[in-house]
Write a protein that holds these residues in place. Structure first.
Motif, short mmCIF file in Angstrom:
data_model
loop_
_atom_site.label_atom_id
_atom_site.label_comp_id
_atom_site.label_asym_id
_atom_site.label_seq_id
_atom_site.Cartn_x
_atom_site.Cartn_y
_atom_site.Cartn_z
N ASN A 9 0.76 -1.13 -0.23
CA ASN A 9 0.09 0.02 0.03
C ASN A 9 0.78 1.30 0.17
OD1 ASN A 9 0.97 -0.50 2.68
ND2 ASN A 9 -0.87 0.16 3.59
N GLU B 5 -0.04 4.82 1.58
CA GLU B 5 -0.04 5.00 3.05
C GLU B 5 1.15 5.91 3.45
OE1 GLU B 5 -2.47 4.14 5.12
OE2 GLU B 5 -1.37 5.37 6.68
N ARG C 143 2.32 0.60 7.07
CA ARG C 143 2.54 -0.16 5.56
C ARG C 143 2.59 -1.64 5.81
NH1 ARG C 143 8.45 2.27 3.96
NH2 ARG C 143 8.95 1.37 5.98
#
Length: 818
Positions: free
Chosen positions: A789, A792, A798
């Protein structure tokens, strides 16, 4: 005196062989198995039509076709095959006459004033060069060998037309018997001339002639014996059919010629060449065959064996080799059968193709996955280019393996030699500069200087494996500078100025100077190799023999299984034949660099260059040569995936391999980025806590008691252990069905594993900072971890997973042992 007519004795059996052979050429049919409705077609009639259209004068006959011939009941084809095999030298002129009649019958105008030849190939048995003895003289046979030297193509007098200088009578078609042969006597009954002849050049028949020196293959040499050689005579259209380094099969007959030159006194041979070059009848006419033996005195006349070749063709397919580096790449796809094409398509669609192909390299060697990946890319190779100015840019990849003793370095070299038909294995200590490149020697027949190929020339368009590379003398190492980068060998000796091709990849193996690799020193202090040579290697791999319980057990189990079960203990994803066919097909692809890949390549090169300049003691300077190495590795990866375009992921994998081969060993300490923790906690610590922290962390190398730093350093060994442990933990969670973990979860797992050793709050703070810094480097710089991700912003949230191409080495990865 009454005129006595000369009676010509006819060889009736040879005449019958000529008739039978002509019937075979006219009547042999073959069915096209690939057609929907196979129709018989006359094979050699079609070949004669091709000879006429291509203006060729050699008819190629498959020996297996003679035994299969069923078109005529007037003779037994098996008897014809046996007669040719037993007394080929006797029947060879009659076979040429049969071909002459066969072509004349089909194309009368084309056959006018032409001399045709027959080339027989595909014999059922292939003899060894060492078995060519006098009992096989005159027989039709085939043998395999390696070409070491070729002479220039010269004209040879085949049939001479002579004019009598006393009565002007012309005598035609005087067959030459391996020397300049004049008529014995004039055909004019009233002329007694036996010596005064003049060669009529316009009426004589000349053919191209070449002598080739062939040495027996290395796998056929008995233990403790020297390799044997023999001279091969090539004529007409089969000249230049082989070059030094080729493994070829010759078909023909063994003949005996007098070796007069070896009996001359020292210096006499050279004198005969200089003063007797013209064909006179003076003092040095003894050079013409066996004429004038009185000058030899009572010395015995020696003879030598030569092989009169009828055909020459590559031994790759016949001996089970597949040449993956074939120069003629246009019709390679047409050489594969329908089943092989389906197999190639299936291999191309395999998941994790890169890993499976690497595992198929040297399957008898346990682990060393990175080395296998490098050798695999070397086999695929990059794309050869040529600039507008005519400068060649090499596409071959050079690799050097440096390692402790007993780490399977020589096994990799031996595997590559067995994998390629045109691969040369040599040792650095026993090799000289001339032996590696080329030497200028004197031709024993003509007395002129000629070039004899060395290892790099023999491995042209192949791979040269050099073991014990560090044992070479510095003077000998300098000789291969040009061959490694420009892939040419320049010679200026004995009046010969030439530039020879040496388009070969070099796979070298070297041992550390002091026997074992010293991790505390950089690469250049461990290996006795000059800096210019090191910069010419695209990849360096360092193999360190570390004592590890699990690794040692796995290696021992693998070796014991090999000794117990042999090949059954090895189950690679692809066989050697499948791997060779796939690489041969993939090498026909010439991928182009995409814009995105070019941008990634520039950024990665700049990063590696800056990272290299940040260390004072560098053993391997990153230069523009390493940028070209990245391009070649990226092209090899694109070929591996049969992709016409070089994509960014290929560039990243090439950079990872280059970093692995450089930074993996050179760095003694690893710089970790700041974990972004607040400095307030450091400021609130008391002097006693800082002192306690320093005492508790001496074994880990973390010095928390000192003033706060933006970066911290740990040893490379500890960093490697931490990265292994994190990767193995994430892989274990993936096997349980969890895709990725939060960074805080990884930190919590690590602190839980170290809970027994953490006693103070300051120590807890340092361990937290350490693990977060390691995770940050693994995700941002080394690409071991992938952020699932990336949007983020909070690093603690994370989601991290292990990169698919990362393979941690086997070993104990428990964090409790730090």
């Amino acid at each position: 005196m009454e005129n006595v007519e000369t009676q010509v004795v006819k060889d009736e059996i040879a005449e019958f062989v000529k008739i039978c052979f002509q019937k075979f050429l006219e009547g042999f049919v073959i069915e096209d198995a690939g057609a929907a409705s196979p129709a018989p077609r006359k094979y050699y009639v079609e070949q004669a039509d091709l000879m006429r259209s291509n203006d060729k004068q050699t008819l190629y006959v498959d020996f297996a076709h003679i035994g299969r011939f069923q078109g005529d009941q007037s003779f037994n084809p098996a008897d014809l095959a046996a007669a040719l095999e037993d007394e080929y030298y006797r029947y060879e002129p009659f076979l040429r006459k049969a071909v002459q009649n066969f072509i004349t019958k089909l194309h009368p105008q084309y056959a006018t004033d032409k001399e045709f030849f027959v080339a027989i190939y595909n014999m059922p048995n292939i003899e060894r060069l060492r078995d060519l003895k006098t009992d096989k003289i005159g027989r039709l046979m085939s043998f395999a060998g390696t070409v070491t030297r070729t002479s220039e193509v010269r004209p040879e007098l085949l049939y001479g037309t002579f004019k009598c200088l006393e009565c002007n009578t012309e005598i035609r078609d005087v067959l030459q018997q391996f020397k300049y042969t004049e008529p014995q006597t004039c055909r004019n009954q009233v002329c007694a001339n036996r010596t005064n002849w003049e060669l009529v050049m316009d009426e004589s028949k000349f053919v191209d002639w070449q002598k080739v020196r062939v040495q027996e293959n290395s796998n056929e040499i008995p233990a403790g014996s020297m390799p044997r050689s023999i001279d091969i005579i090539l004529r007409h259209e089969i000249v230049d059919g082989s070059k030094p380094g080729d493994k070829v099969i010759f078909t023909g007959s063994l003949v005996v010629v007098p070796d007069v030159a070896s009996l001359l006194k020292p210096g006499e041979s050279k004198q005969a060449v200089a003063r007797g070059s013209g064909r006179g009848t003076g003092e040095y006419s003894s050079m013409d065959g066996v004429k004038g033996l009185k000058e030899l005195g009572v010395r015995d006349l020696n003879y030598k064996l030569c092989f009169l070749a009828s055909s020459v063709y590559s031994a790759d397919a016949r001996m089970g080799f597949i040449n993956i580096r074939d120069e003629d790449q246009e019709d390679i796809v047409e050489q594969f059968t329908a089943e092989e094409r389906e197999e190639l398509a299936r291999m191309k669609g395999e998941t994790e193709l890169y890993t499976k192909l690497a595992q198929s390299i040297a399957p008898t060697v346990h682990a060393h996955d990175e080395v296998k990946r490098g050798i695999l890319l070397m086999l695929f190779g990059g794309v050869h280019k040529r600039t507008e100015e005519g400068i060649k840019l090499r596409g071959d990849i050079n690799i050097c393996i440096v390692g402790d003793p007993s780490t399977a370095k020589s096994q990799f070299l031996k595997y590559v030699c067995s994998f390629l038909p045109r691969a040369i294995y040599t040792s650095g200590k026993a090799s000289s500069a001339a032996g590696l490149t080329a030497s200028v020697v004197r031709d024993p027949d003509s007395g002129e200087f000629c070039i004899e190929a060395g290892a790099l020339m023999l491995a042209d368009n192949g791979i040269c494996c050099i073991d014990e590379f560090d044992k070479m003398d510095v003077r000998d190492q300098v000789a291969i500078h040009e061959a490694m980068e420009q892939q040419t060998i320049s010679i200026a000796k004995a009046g010969i100025q030439a530039t020879l091709n040496a388009r070969a990849s070099i796979l070298a193996a070297a041992n550390p100077i002091y026997g074992r690799y010293d991790k505390s020193k950089s690469l250049k202090y461990n290996v006795d190799i000059s800096a210019p040579i090191m910069s010419r290697f695209d990849l360096f791999f360092v193999i360190v023999d570390e004592c590890d319980e699990i690794t040692d057990y796995n290696i021992a189990e693998h070796i014991v299984n090999l000794h117990r079960n042999g090949d059954r203990a090895i189950t690679p994803p692809f066989t050697t034949d499948q791997l060779q066919r796939y690489i041969k097909f993939a090498r026909t692809i010439k991928p182009k660099m995409s814009t995105e890949a070019a941008e990634v390549l520039v950024k990665q090169y700049r990063t590696i260059r800056q990272g290299d300049s940040s260390y004072q003691k560098t053993a391997y300077r990153i230069t523009v040569r390493q940028l070209e190495s990245l391009v070649r590795l990226s092209e090899a990866l694109a070929r591996l995936h049969c992709d016409d375009v070089i994509r960014p992921k290929y560039v990243k994998e090439a950079c990872r391999l280059l970093k692995k081969s450089i930074i993996h060993v050179e760095q003694s300490d690893v710089d970790l980025p700041d974990a972004d923790l607040g400095q307030d906690q450091d400021e609130d610590m008391t002097d006693a806590d800082k002192a306690q922290t320093h005492t508790d962390n001496t074994d880990t190398g973390a010095k928390a008691a000192e003033a706060p730093k933006k970066t911290m350093q740990i040893t490379f060994e500890k960093y490697q252990q931490l990265s292994k442990a994190i990767a193995m933990h994430l892989r274990t969670q993936e096997e349980k069905g969890t895709t990725g973990m939060l960074q805080d979860e990884i930190v919590a797992w690590y602190l839980e594993e170290r809970a027994e050793e953490i006693e103070t709050e300051a120590q807890l703070f340092e361990e937290t900072k350490l693990i977060r810094s390691v995770i940050g480097r693994l995700a941002s710089r080394d690409a071991v971890l992938v952020v699932l991700n990336p949007e983020e912003e909070d690093k603690a949230k994370r989601i991290l997973a292990v990169h698919p191409n990362y393979t941690p080495e086997a070993g104990d990865v428990s964090v409790r042992h730090f």
